[in-house]
Design a protein around this motif. Sequence first.
Motif, PDB file in Angstrom:
ATOM      1  N   LYS A  27     -38.175 -47.525  -7.931  1.00 53.84           N
ATOM      2  CA  LYS A  27     -38.192 -46.373  -8.849  1.00 53.84           C
ATOM      3  C   LYS A  27     -36.840 -45.647  -8.910  1.00 53.84           C
ATOM      4  O   LYS A  27     -36.702 -44.690  -9.661  1.00 53.84           O
ATOM      5  N   HIS A  28     -35.889 -46.058  -8.071  1.00 51.87           N
ATOM      6  CA  HIS A  28     -34.559 -45.438  -8.016  1.00 51.87           C
ATOM      7  C   HIS A  28     -34.638 -43.949  -7.667  1.00 51.87           C
ATOM      8  O   HIS A  28     -33.918 -43.130  -8.239  1.00 51.87           O
ATOM      9  N   PHE A  29     -35.513 -43.609  -6.728  1.00 51.15           N
ATOM     10  CA  PHE A  29     -35.645 -42.223  -6.307  1.00 51.15           C
ATOM     11  C   PHE A  29     -34.420 -41.813  -5.495  1.00 51.15           C
ATOM     12  O   PHE A  29     -33.913 -42.585  -4.675  1.00 51.15           O
ATOM     13  N   GLU A  30     -33.961 -40.593  -5.731  1.00 53.73           N
ATOM     14  CA  GLU A  30     -32.835 -40.028  -4.991  1.00 53.73           C
ATOM     15  C   GLU A  30     -33.260 -38.685  -4.423  1.00 53.73           C
ATOM     16  O   GLU A  30     -33.638 -37.789  -5.170  1.00 53.73           O
ATOM     17  N   ALA A  31     -33.203 -38.574  -3.104  1.00 58.28           N
ATOM     18  CA  ALA A  31     -33.627 -37.347  -2.427  1.00 58.28           C
ATOM     19  C   ALA A  31     -33.322 -37.485  -0.941  1.00 58.28           C
ATOM     20  O   ALA A  31     -32.762 -38.486  -0.501  1.00 58.28           O
ATOM     21  N   THR A  32     -33.750 -36.496  -0.187  1.00 56.87           N
ATOM     22  CA  THR A  32     -33.819 -36.604   1.263  1.00 56.87           C
ATOM     23  C   THR A  32     -35.241 -37.077   1.539  1.00 56.87           C
ATOM     24  O   THR A  32     -36.195 -36.471   1.052  1.00 56.87           O
ATOM     25  N   LEU A  43     -38.655 -25.012 -15.036  1.00 60.03           N
ATOM     26  CA  LEU A  43     -38.836 -23.565 -14.965  1.00 60.03           C
ATOM     27  C   LEU A  43     -38.836 -23.088 -13.512  1.00 60.03           C
ATOM     28  O   LEU A  43     -38.169 -22.103 -13.166  1.00 60.03           O
ATOM     29  N   GLU A  44     -39.562 -23.792 -12.647  1.00 60.11           N
ATOM     30  CA  GLU A  44     -39.655 -23.376 -11.241  1.00 60.11           C
ATOM     31  C   GLU A  44     -38.336 -23.543 -10.491  1.00 60.11           C
ATOM     32  O   GLU A  44     -37.988 -22.714  -9.656  1.00 60.11           O
ATOM     33  N   VAL A  45     -37.600 -24.607 -10.791  1.00 58.14           N
ATOM     34  CA  VAL A  45     -36.295 -24.778 -10.137  1.00 58.14           C
ATOM     35  C   VAL A  45     -35.351 -23.680 -10.616  1.00 58.14           C
ATOM     36  O   VAL A  45     -34.579 -23.128  -9.827  1.00 58.14           O
ATOM     37  N   GLY A  46     -35.438 -23.324 -11.891  1.00 56.97           N
ATOM     38  CA  GLY A  46     -34.645 -22.202 -12.406  1.00 56.97           C
ATOM     39  C   GLY A  46     -34.988 -20.896 -11.702  1.00 56.97           C
ATOM     40  O   GLY A  46     -34.107 -20.098 -11.370  1.00 56.97           O
ATOM     41  N   ARG A  47     -36.267 -20.662 -11.461  1.00 51.35           N
ATOM     42  CA  ARG A  47     -36.700 -19.464 -10.727  1.00 51.35           C
ATOM     43  C   ARG A  47     -36.233 -19.524  -9.273  1.00 51.35           C
ATOM     44  O   ARG A  47     -35.839 -18.510  -8.691  1.00 51.35           O
ATOM     45  N   LEU A  48     -36.309 -20.701  -8.701  1.00 52.13           N
ATOM     46  CA  LEU A  48     -35.878 -20.915  -7.310  1.00 52.13           C
ATOM     47  C   LEU A  48     -34.446 -20.461  -7.090  1.00 52.13           C
ATOM     48  O   LEU A  48     -34.124 -19.836  -6.085  1.00 52.13           O
ATOM     49  N   VAL A  49     -33.588 -20.766  -8.050  1.00 49.19           N
ATOM     50  CA  VAL A  49     -32.176 -20.407  -7.912  1.00 49.19           C
ATOM     51  C   VAL A  49     -31.844 -19.067  -8.552  1.00 49.19           C
ATOM     52  O   VAL A  49     -30.699 -18.646  -8.558  1.00 49.19           O
ATOM     53  N   MET A  90     -35.951 -34.943  -9.784  1.00 45.07           N
ATOM     54  CA  MET A  90     -34.577 -35.412  -9.665  1.00 45.07           C
ATOM     55  C   MET A  90     -33.707 -34.861 -10.796  1.00 45.07           C
ATOM     56  O   MET A  90     -32.582 -34.419 -10.562  1.00 45.07           O
ATOM     57  N   GLU A  91     -34.234 -34.882 -12.002  1.00 47.84           N
ATOM     58  CA  GLU A  91     -33.514 -34.383 -13.174  1.00 47.84           C
ATOM     59  C   GLU A  91     -33.201 -32.888 -13.039  1.00 47.84           C
ATOM     60  O   GLU A  91     -32.073 -32.448 -13.296  1.00 47.84           O
ATOM     61  N   SER A  92     -34.184 -32.097 -12.632  1.00 46.08           N
ATOM     62  CA  SER A  92     -33.976 -30.650 -12.481  1.00 46.08           C
ATOM     63  C   SER A  92     -33.004 -30.333 -11.353  1.00 46.08           C
ATOM     64  O   SER A  92     -32.159 -29.451 -11.486  1.00 46.08           O
ATOM     65  N   ARG A  98     -50.709 -29.313  -7.133  1.00 50.97           N
ATOM     66  CA  ARG A  98     -51.121 -30.120  -8.284  1.00 50.97           C
ATOM     67  C   ARG A  98     -49.898 -30.793  -8.892  1.00 50.97           C
ATOM     68  O   ARG A  98     -48.770 -30.390  -8.622  1.00 50.97           O
ATOM     69  N   PRO A  99     -50.121 -31.790  -9.753  1.00 50.97           N
ATOM     70  CA  PRO A  99     -48.994 -32.396 -10.471  1.00 50.97           C
ATOM     71  C   PRO A  99     -48.373 -31.368 -11.426  1.00 50.97           C
ATOM     72  O   PRO A  99     -49.053 -30.446 -11.882  1.00 50.97           O
ATOM     73  N   MET A 100     -47.088 -31.557 -11.700  1.00 50.44           N
ATOM     74  CA  MET A 100     -46.376 -30.646 -12.585  1.00 50.44           C
ATOM     75  C   MET A 100     -45.695 -31.424 -13.709  1.00 50.44           C
ATOM     76  O   MET A 100     -45.288 -32.568 -13.514  1.00 50.44           O
ATOM     77  N   THR A 101     -45.541 -30.769 -14.854  1.00 49.98           N
ATOM     78  CA  THR A 101     -44.836 -31.385 -15.977  1.00 49.98           C
ATOM     79  C   THR A 101     -43.335 -31.169 -15.817  1.00 49.98           C
ATOM     80  O   THR A 101     -42.901 -30.345 -14.994  1.00 49.98           O
ATOM     81  N   ASP A 102     -42.555 -31.869 -16.624  1.00 50.90           N
ATOM     82  CA  ASP A 102     -41.107 -31.705 -16.576  1.00 50.90           C
ATOM     83  C   ASP A 102     -40.701 -30.262 -16.885  1.00 50.90           C
ATOM     84  O   ASP A 102     -39.818 -29.699 -16.241  1.00 50.90           O
TER      85      ASP A 102
END
Length: 172
Positions: A106-111, A162-168, A71-73, A153-157
């Motif tokens: 947990k206040h999750f925000e997403a689709t 990093l992956e969201v940055g690569r995604l865009v 959510m943060e990324s 697998r689980p991922m760290t923050d």
Amino acid sequence: MLNVEVKYKAMKHLIITASLILSALVGFTQTIKKVKVTEVEEYVKNSDHPIVLNCWATWCAPCNEEIPYFMESVKKYSEQKVELVLVSLDFAKSYPTKIAGQINKKHFEATFFWLNETNADYFCPKIDPKWDGTLPSTVYINPATGYRKFFGRPMTDRQIDLEVGRLVGLKK
């Protein structure tokens, strides 16, 4: 007579309160769409923006731990219109009440999607050919650039950012 009036007011209050709670729950659970894996495939295929598709479950501690990082990324890259899609693999008895309760708590925000499938041999490869059903699992997809990367697998923050940055296309 006074006793009847007090009981009437108490009953009226109880009915109004129950109605409000029920309508709030029903209104919220409508945002968790029950889908087949083919609908998830179509959703991704028809997207015109980057998607972070995370498969999770309410009972999966690592899943619940990493969702706030996603959510943060996604918020950080909001100008690039990144969308977080959370696909719940919870059991049928958990849909929609338990899933909605966890999302609210947990206040999750997403689709939100709930995958109404039981044959992992069928649906896992449709999400990603490398997926063996492990939770959490995430696929980063950018239809505009052809970018696609899977993590089973689980991922760290930091990994998520990093992956969201690569995604865009803003990080290498």
